[in-house]
Write a protein that holds these residues in place. Structure first.
Motif, PDB file in Angstrom:
ATOM      1  N   THR A  84      -3.784   8.426   1.634  1.00 28.73           N
ATOM      2  CA  THR A  84      -3.235   9.622   2.258  1.00 28.73           C
ATOM      3  C   THR A  84      -3.812   9.715   3.660  1.00 28.73           C
ATOM      4  OG1 THR A  84      -3.270  10.702   0.104  1.00 28.73           O
ATOM      5  CG2 THR A  84      -2.867  12.113   2.018  1.00 28.73           C
TER       6      THR A  84
ATOM      7  N   ASP B 103      -7.142   6.368  -2.799  1.00 24.85           N
ATOM      8  CA  ASP B 103      -7.130   6.862  -4.182  1.00 24.85           C
ATOM      9  C   ASP B 103      -7.849   8.218  -4.268  1.00 24.85           C
ATOM     10  OD1 ASP B 103      -5.633   4.758  -5.113  1.00 24.85           O
ATOM     11  OD2 ASP B 103      -7.357   3.595  -5.800  1.00 24.85           O
TER      12      ASP B 103
ATOM     13  N   ARG C 104      -3.109   0.203  -3.988  1.00 21.47           N
ATOM     14  CA  ARG C 104      -3.746   1.525  -4.078  1.00 21.47           C
ATOM     15  C   ARG C 104      -2.974   2.522  -3.212  1.00 21.47           C
ATOM     16  NH1 ARG C 104      -8.435   0.017  -6.837  1.00 21.47           N
ATOM     17  NH2 ARG C 104      -9.231  -2.019  -6.249  1.00 21.47           N
ATOM     18  N   SER C 105      -3.402   3.780  -3.285  1.00 21.83           N
ATOM     19  CA  SER C 105      -2.669   4.765  -2.501  1.00 21.83           C
ATOM     20  C   SER C 105      -3.565   5.394  -1.456  1.00 21.83           C
ATOM     21  CB  SER C 105      -2.030   5.809  -3.410  1.00 21.83           C
ATOM     22  OG  SER C 105      -3.021   6.603  -3.970  1.00 21.83           O
TER      23      SER C 105
ATOM     24  N   ILE D  66       0.859  -1.184   0.000  1.00 27.04           N
ATOM     25  CA  ILE D  66       0.000   0.000   0.000  1.00 27.04           C
ATOM     26  C   ILE D  66       0.893   1.231   0.000  1.00 27.04           C
ATOM     27  CG2 ILE D  66      -1.859   1.229   1.192  1.00 27.04           C
ATOM     28  CD1 ILE D  66      -2.602  -1.422   2.550  1.00 27.04           C
ATOM     29  N   ASP D  67       0.586   2.132  -0.910  1.00 28.14           N
ATOM     30  CA  ASP D  67       1.323   3.385  -0.969  1.00 28.14           C
ATOM     31  C   ASP D  67       0.697   4.329   0.054  1.00 28.14           C
ATOM     32  OD1 ASP D  67       1.706   6.222  -1.866  1.00 28.14           O
ATOM     33  OD2 ASP D  67       2.967   5.215  -3.339  1.00 28.14           O
TER      34      ASP D  67
ATOM     35  N   PRO E  98       5.793   3.319  -0.328  1.00 31.61           N
ATOM     36  CA  PRO E  98       5.209   1.975  -0.384  1.00 31.61           C
ATOM     37  C   PRO E  98       5.446   1.215   0.933  1.00 31.61           C
ATOM     38  CG  PRO E  98       7.219   2.067  -1.704  1.00 31.61           C
ATOM     39  CD  PRO E  98       6.993   3.458  -1.166  1.00 31.61           C
TER      40      PRO E  98
ATOM     41  N   ASN F 292       1.047   7.949   1.806  1.00 29.63           N
ATOM     42  CA  ASN F 292       1.681   9.271   1.725  1.00 29.63           C
ATOM     43  C   ASN F 292       2.920   9.233   0.835  1.00 29.63           C
ATOM     44  OD1 ASN F 292      -0.280  10.041   3.591  1.00 29.63           O
ATOM     45  ND2 ASN F 292       1.051   9.538   5.324  1.00 29.63           N
ATOM     46  N   GLY F 293       2.835   8.478  -0.257  1.00 29.22           N
ATOM     47  CA  GLY F 293       3.930   8.442  -1.220  1.00 29.22           C
ATOM     48  C   GLY F 293       4.986   7.389  -0.941  1.00 29.22           C
TER      49      GLY F 293
END
Ligand code: FES
Ligand code: FES
Lengths: 165, 284
Positions: A74, A54, A71-72, A7-8, A13, A10-11
């Motif tokens: 934040t 996302d 997915r990313s 999982i990404d 991985p 905050n930028g």
């Protein structure tokens, strides 16, 4: 059964083998060590666990870590740029948008989703946007003011940037 | 709150998903997860395998197809609520979607998941009933179309078989009709204490046809046929009288928040308001 997930966050991985039943909020707090995302109710009611998945606000207590694989995400830790607070964080600071601060990460992430889609929200838009977030301290008024403050700041920065061009 | 252990499958195609459902006995389908995961956390559900539809392409779309609008089963509520196509062609569905839960729930929850879960106080069931929508489902033995009016069989139960997956929902274009979805939110859960979906057609100063459905009141959303009968062919002024039949013949739910008597009253009030709003929106 364990699943490898990446999982990404905050930028960055984050890769880990996890049980499928692990909730995203526990992945964030216990695997990635990012404890800014809070757990209030764990029953999808309080919004303290809200993060962007996302780019969209979701309750991370109601998403499995395996669903976020690839997915990313934040989290509140991803808002500030080094020492420079995000406009929303400044807004909460200046307008006293928090007291104990427990609900604040969720409020910030939900407001972030709002401002991304509606850069100049009305009070009603803001109240609708944080409808899924409970605050036991502030009475909400200062939170609404804080989001407005942030929206004004962000608009100013956008026009300053346009002017500089 | 942690669910019991389970195996997790994340098929990339519908046919892989159907094979998994056919081969694993107590498999559960995971769509947006906003009905299943809460149930699993409370251990009300403990499937041995969860089949996540989240990585199957082609289930998340809203498009026009002849006289219908087709909504992919994995389309989140937020996308239905903000769809330009639906705002023009079928605003009732968008209105219902925009009133589900809260922002975060609308970003994750899906139309297919909500329909399959058949929660007695969910919003979509009322909308698809009033729209005479079609629910498309596939299994390894083929595709079938389930009319919304026959889809819901009771609290949390539907006509879907365990080996079937909802692929899309088809709703009619409703230009020319007067529509509205009006809801009394439960203040904590966001579910409908009462939710009323209205689709009526006028002919001059009379009501030509009426489809009214109500969620939150009975064991599952229902078409309020007594209200429909009291409206059909009648002048517009009959609305308040007709709305009084909202819970007729229904075994009304009762809980700590709203007694059966209170719910029955709300059903009447919100049916009247939904009718008024529909007529107002279409300029009386
Ligand atoms: S902890 Fe997720 S909504 Fe309360
Ligand atoms: S500041 Fe304490 S809960 Fe919101």
């Amino acid at each position: 059964m364990q699943k490898n997930v990446t999982i990404d966050i905050n930028g960055q991985p984050h890769r880990q083998a996890v049980e499928p039943r692990l909730l995203l909020v526990h992945f964030l707090r216990e695997v990635a060590g990012l404890t800014g995302t809070h757990i209030g109710c764990e029953t999808s009611l309080c919004g303290a666990c809200t993060v962007l998945l996302d780019g969209r606000a979701v309750k991370s207590c109601t998403v499995l870590a395996v669903q976020a694989d690839g997915r990313s995400v934040t989290t509140v830790e991803g808002l500030a740029q080094g020492d420079k607070l995000h406009a929303l964080q400044e807004g909460f600071w200046e307008e006293h948008g928090l007291q104990c601060g427990f609900c604040t990460p969720g409020m910030l992430m939900c407001s972030h989703d709002l401002l991304a889609n509606h850069p100049t929200p009305t009070s009603a838009d803001i109240r609708e946007a944080i409808n899924g977030n409970v605050c036991r301290c502030t009475g909400y008024q200062n939170i609404v003011n804080a989001v407005k403050n942030a929206s004004r700041k962000m608009a100013k920065r956008v026009s300053a940037r346009a002017g500089a061009r | 709150m942690i669910p019991a252990n389970f195996d997790y499958e994340s098929p990339r195609t519908l046919s892989e998903a159907l094979d998994l459902l056919a081969s694993r006995q107590d498999a559960k389908i995971l769509a947006g997860g906003h009905s299943l995961l809460p149930a699993m956390k409370l251990r009300l559900a403990a499937p041995s395998v969860v089949v996540d539809l989240g990585r199957i392409a082609g289930l998340n779309h809203i498009r026009e197809s002849g006289d219908r609008i087709v909504i992919g089963a994995m389309t989140p509520h937020a996308d239905v609520a903000s769809s330009k196509i639906l705002h023009v062609a079928c605003p009732l569905l968008a209105q219902a979607a925009s009133q589900i839960g809260d922002v975060q729930v609308r970003n994750r929850g899906t139309i297919g998941g909500s329909l399959a879960a058949a929660h007695p106080a969910a919003d979509y069931p009322a909308a698809v009933l009033a729209l005479d929508a079609e629910i498309m489902a596939v299994s390894r033995s083929g595709e079938r179309s389930l009319p919304a009016t026959k889809f819901f069989t009771g609290m949390f139960t539907t006509e879907l078989r365990p080996d079937e997956i909802i692929t899309e929902v088809r709703v009619p274009r409703t230009e020319g009709a007067s529509v509205a979805y009006k809801k009394f939110h439960h203040p904590a859960s966001g579910y409908a204490v009462v939710g009323v979906a209205v689709r009526i057609k006028k002919a001059g100063t009379r009501i030509d046809s009426a489809a009214i459905s109500i969620t939150g009141v009975g064991h599952i959303a229902y078409r309020a046929t007594a209200v429909e009968n009291a409206l059909r062919g009648k002048p517009l002024g009959v609305i308040a009288e007709a709305a009084a039949h909202a819970a007729e013949g229904v075994e009304v739910l009762s809980d700590y928040y709203a007694s059966a008597e209170y719910r029955r009253h709300l059903a009447t009030v919100f049916t009247r308001r939904a009718l008024e709003q529909a007529l107002e929106a279409s300029g009386k």
